[in-house]
Design a protein around this motif. Structure first.
Motif, PDB file in Angstrom:
ATOM      1  N   SER A  87       1.805  -2.303   4.355  1.00  0.00           N
ATOM      2  CA  SER A  87       1.292  -3.277   3.615  1.00  0.00           C
ATOM      3  C   SER A  87      -0.185  -3.868   4.278  1.00  0.00           C
ATOM      4  O   SER A  87      -0.118  -3.442   5.509  1.00  0.00           O
ATOM      5  N   SER A  88      -1.164  -4.035   3.322  1.00  0.00           N
ATOM      6  CA  SER A  88      -2.289  -4.569   3.878  1.00  0.00           C
ATOM      7  C   SER A  88      -2.021  -6.054   4.094  1.00  0.00           C
ATOM      8  O   SER A  88      -1.248  -6.429   3.248  1.00  0.00           O
ATOM      9  N   TYR A  89      -2.917  -6.902   4.935  1.00  0.00           N
ATOM     10  CA  TYR A  89      -2.679  -8.312   4.834  1.00  0.00           C
ATOM     11  C   TYR A  89      -4.017  -9.163   4.228  1.00  0.00           C
ATOM     12  O   TYR A  89      -5.101  -8.756   4.726  1.00  0.00           O
ATOM     13  N   GLU A  90      -3.820  -9.742   3.342  1.00  0.00           N
ATOM     14  CA  GLU A  90      -5.012 -10.550   2.800  1.00  0.00           C
ATOM     15  C   GLU A  90      -4.786 -12.152   3.099  1.00  0.00           C
ATOM     16  O   GLU A  90      -3.843 -12.704   3.263  1.00  0.00           O
ATOM     17  N   GLU A 105      -0.009   4.379   1.963  1.00  0.00           N
ATOM     18  CA  GLU A 105       0.293   4.574   3.613  1.00  0.00           C
ATOM     19  C   GLU A 105       1.717   3.976   3.776  1.00  0.00           C
ATOM     20  O   GLU A 105       2.052   4.026   4.830  1.00  0.00           O
ATOM     21  N   ASP A 145       0.854  -1.156   0.038  1.00  0.00           N
ATOM     22  CA  ASP A 145       0.097   0.026  -0.111  1.00  0.00           C
ATOM     23  C   ASP A 145       0.940   1.236  -0.165  1.00  0.00           C
ATOM     24  O   ASP A 145       1.340   1.565   1.150  1.00  0.00           O
TER      25      ASP A 145
END
Length: 466
Positions: free
Chosen positions: A238-241, A235, A232
Motif C-alpha cells: 500500500s502507499s500512504y496518502e 507492488e 497498490d
C-alpha cells in the motif's frame, strides 16, 4: 450571561505560560529573577495572575530581587478573569546554588535520544560578566570540543556517555571553576515505531472514527502525521496518502467524521530541529460490514463459523478487474495475498489460523465490506450457523446449530449476549421480523457443548442507501 459563557470558553481553551528571565536553568545566590505569566502569548491583557511554588500558592509573586537557596523549587502560574481560572501552567524548576559551579544541560532534554536525532550538550556558567574558556571531560567515544556547547547533528550510540565541564577565566588562566556534575546522554540505536489504534474498529455507516498514535515517550516533543492506506496491487503493498490537516499535528489523536467504508490508516511522528521522523506505524483498519459499498465480499457457505478443513470460497464483487483478498488474523498479523486466488475468488481449506477479518481490495484502490470468519477448533463441538453480512430491519432470519457429522440438530439452546433466549430446546431460532434489539452476540448449546459466539449485525432500512 453571554460574557460569562465566553469567558468560561476562553478559560477552557487558553493555558497560562510561565517564563523565567534570564532564561537560565541555574541561578546563584544574590541574582535577580523575574517571573512572567502570559495568556494567549500576551495578547490578553485583562487577566490577573498568581504563582505557585511547590504546590503552595504565592501572592503576586513576580520578582526575586536577591535569590537565596530557599527560592529553589518548581514554579507555575495561572490566570484569573472574573470568577474563572485557567489551568496551571507547566512547572519550571528554579535552582539557586552558592557558587558558579558549571551546569551541563541537554537541549532538548529528552529522556531518550534516537540515532539520527540532533542534540546539543551545553555548559552554563552564571555570574557576572566573566568570559570563559571551556574544558570537557567525557567517557563517550567522541570527544566534545572545548567550547561552551557541543551540537551533535546526527547522534549515534558512540555519543552515549557522561559529560561534565569546567570553565577557565580568559582574563586569568589560573582561575578555574569546579567540575560540573555529570549528565548522562543515552542514544538508542533502536528506531522508534509508533503504535496506531482505531476506535471503533467495526463501525456503522457515517460514524466518527478516532485514530490514536503513541510513541514510547509521548510527552517528549512529538508531532504526528496521519495517512490513509491506498492499495497498490502491482507492488503487493500500500502507499500512504496524507489525510486533510494531518501534517504534523500537536495532538496524538485524529478524528475522521462520516466514515462509511472499510479503510486502512497509518501514522508516524516527528520532533526536533531539523525534524527527525519515525518509521510509519503498522496499518490499522476500520471495518464496515456495509454491503452497498463500491466493492463487496461474499462467503460460501454463507455463515460466520466453520469447521477445520472446510472448503470456503471468498469472492470479490464490483466493477473492477484486479483483486486481492486481505486477512487480519487474531494475533494482529496482516496478510496481503490469498494462497489460492482464482480470478476474483479465494479458496480456503480452513484451519484455526484462518479465524480472522477478511475484505477485498481492488486495483483501483477500493475496499469492500469486511466479514468475520471463525474456525471451530473442537472437532466434536457444534458451530452456530448465522449470516455473514448484516440483516436488514424487518427481514426474517434463521439461526441453527450444526455438528461436523450432523447438519440438522434438535434439542438446541440459543443464547443472545450470554442470556438464554428460552428454556425450551428447539432445532433452530427463527426471527420473523428483525429489529435493532436483536443485534448482538449469539451462540448455541447442544449436549452440553457450546459453540463460539458470533456477532449478528442489524442495519436499518435507511442504511440501504448509504
Amino acid at each position: 450571561m453571554f460574557f460569562r459563557l465566553l469567558t468560561l470558553w476562553l478559560c477552557w481553551i487558553l493555558d497560562a505560560v510561565l517564563t523565567i528571565e534570564p532564561s537560565w536553568s541555574n541561578f546563584f545566590i544574590g541574582e535577580f529573577v523575574t517571573f512572567k505569566c502570559d495568556m494567549n502569548e500576551g495578547k490578553d491583557t485583562d487577566w490577573e495572575y498568581k504563582t505557585n511554588k511547590d504546590g503552595r500558592e504565592l501572592i503576586r509573586y513576580s520578582t526575586i530581587k536577591e535569590a537565596t537557596e530557599s527560592d529553589s523549587g518548581g514554579y507555575s502560574c495561572r490566570g484569573r478573569r472574573d470568577y474563572f481560572f485557567s489551568e496551571w501552567s507547566d512547572i519550571i524548576t528554579l535552582t539557586v546554588s552558592s557558587s558558579n559551579r558549571p551546569v551541563v544541560t541537554l537541549y532538548p532534554n529528552w529522556s531518550e535520544i534516537y540515532r539520527g536525532e540532533t542534540i546539543t550538550v551545553r555548559c552554563e556558567i552564571h555570574g557576572g560578566d566573566t568570559e570563559w574558556d571551556y574544558e570537557w571531560e567525557t567517557n563517550s567515544m567522541i570527544k566534545a570540543p572545548n567550547q561552551n556547547e557541543y551540537r551533535i547533528r546526527s547522534a549515534s550510540s558512540s555519543n552515549s556517555g557522561n559529560y561534565r565541564c569546567k570553565g577557565r577565566m580568559k582574563s586569568s588562566q589560573h582561575e578555574t571553576t569546579e567540575w560540573s556534575d555529570s549528565v548522562t546522554l543515552t542514544v538508542s540505536d533502536n528506531e522508534p515505531r509508533p503504535v496506531l489504534t482505531v476506535s471503533p474498529s467495526w463501525l456503522s455507516p457515517g460514524a466518527s472514527v478516532t485514530l490514536n498514535c503513541e510513541v514510547e515517550h509521548p510527552s517528549a516533543g512529538w508531532s504526528f502525521y496521519w495517512y490513509k492506506a491506498v492499495p497498490d496491487l502491482s507492488e503487493k503493498s500500500s502507499s500512504y496518502e496524507l489525510l486533510p490537516d494531518g501534517n504534523g499535528t500537536a495532538q496524538d489523536s485524529y478524528i475522521i467524521h462520516g466514515q462509511t467504508h472499510t479503510a486502512g490508516y497509518v501514522c508516524r511522528a516527528g520532533r526536533g530541529d531539523p525534524e527527525y521522523h519515525t518509521d510509519h506505524s503498522r496499518p490499522k483498519f476500520v471495518w464496515s460490514a456495509d454491503v452497498h459499498s463500491a466493492a463487496s465480499l461474499t462467503v460460501s457457505p454463507d455463515r460466520v463459523q466453520h469447521f477445520t478443513s472446510d472448503s470456503v470460497s471468498l469472492t470479490c464483487e464490483g466493477n473492477f478487474t484486479e483483486w486481492r483478498v486481505r486477512k487480519f488474523s487474531e494475533d494482529g498479523r496482516l496478510y496481503s495475498d490469498c494462497r489460492r486466488m482464482t480470478g476474483s475468488t479465494c479458496d480456503i481449506n480452513t484451519s484455526k489460523s484462518d479465524t480472522a477479518v477478511y475484505w477485498c481490495e481492488s486495483g483501483s484502490g477500493e475496499f469492500s465490506s469486511a466479514v468475520n470468519i471463525t474456525v471451530q477448533n473442537d472437532g466434536n463441538g457444534p458451530i452456530l450457523v448465522s449470516p455473514v453480512h448484516p440483516v436488514t430491519e424487518g427481514a426474517s432470519v434463521s439461526l441453527s446449530c450444526s455438528l461436523r457429522t450432523q447438519k440438522i440438530l434438535s434439542n438446541v439452546f440459543f443464547y443472545h449476549n450470554d442470556k438464554l433466549i428460552e428454556n425450551d430446546p428447539r432445532g433452530e431460532l427463527k426471527i420473523s421480523a428483525v429489529s435493532k434489539s436483536d443485534e448482538g452476540f449469539y451462540k448455541c448449546q447442544y449436549s452440553g457443548r457450546e459453540s463460539a459466539q458470533s456477532w449478528m449485525s442489524v442495519k436499518g432500512e435507511q442504511d440501504q442507501n448509504i
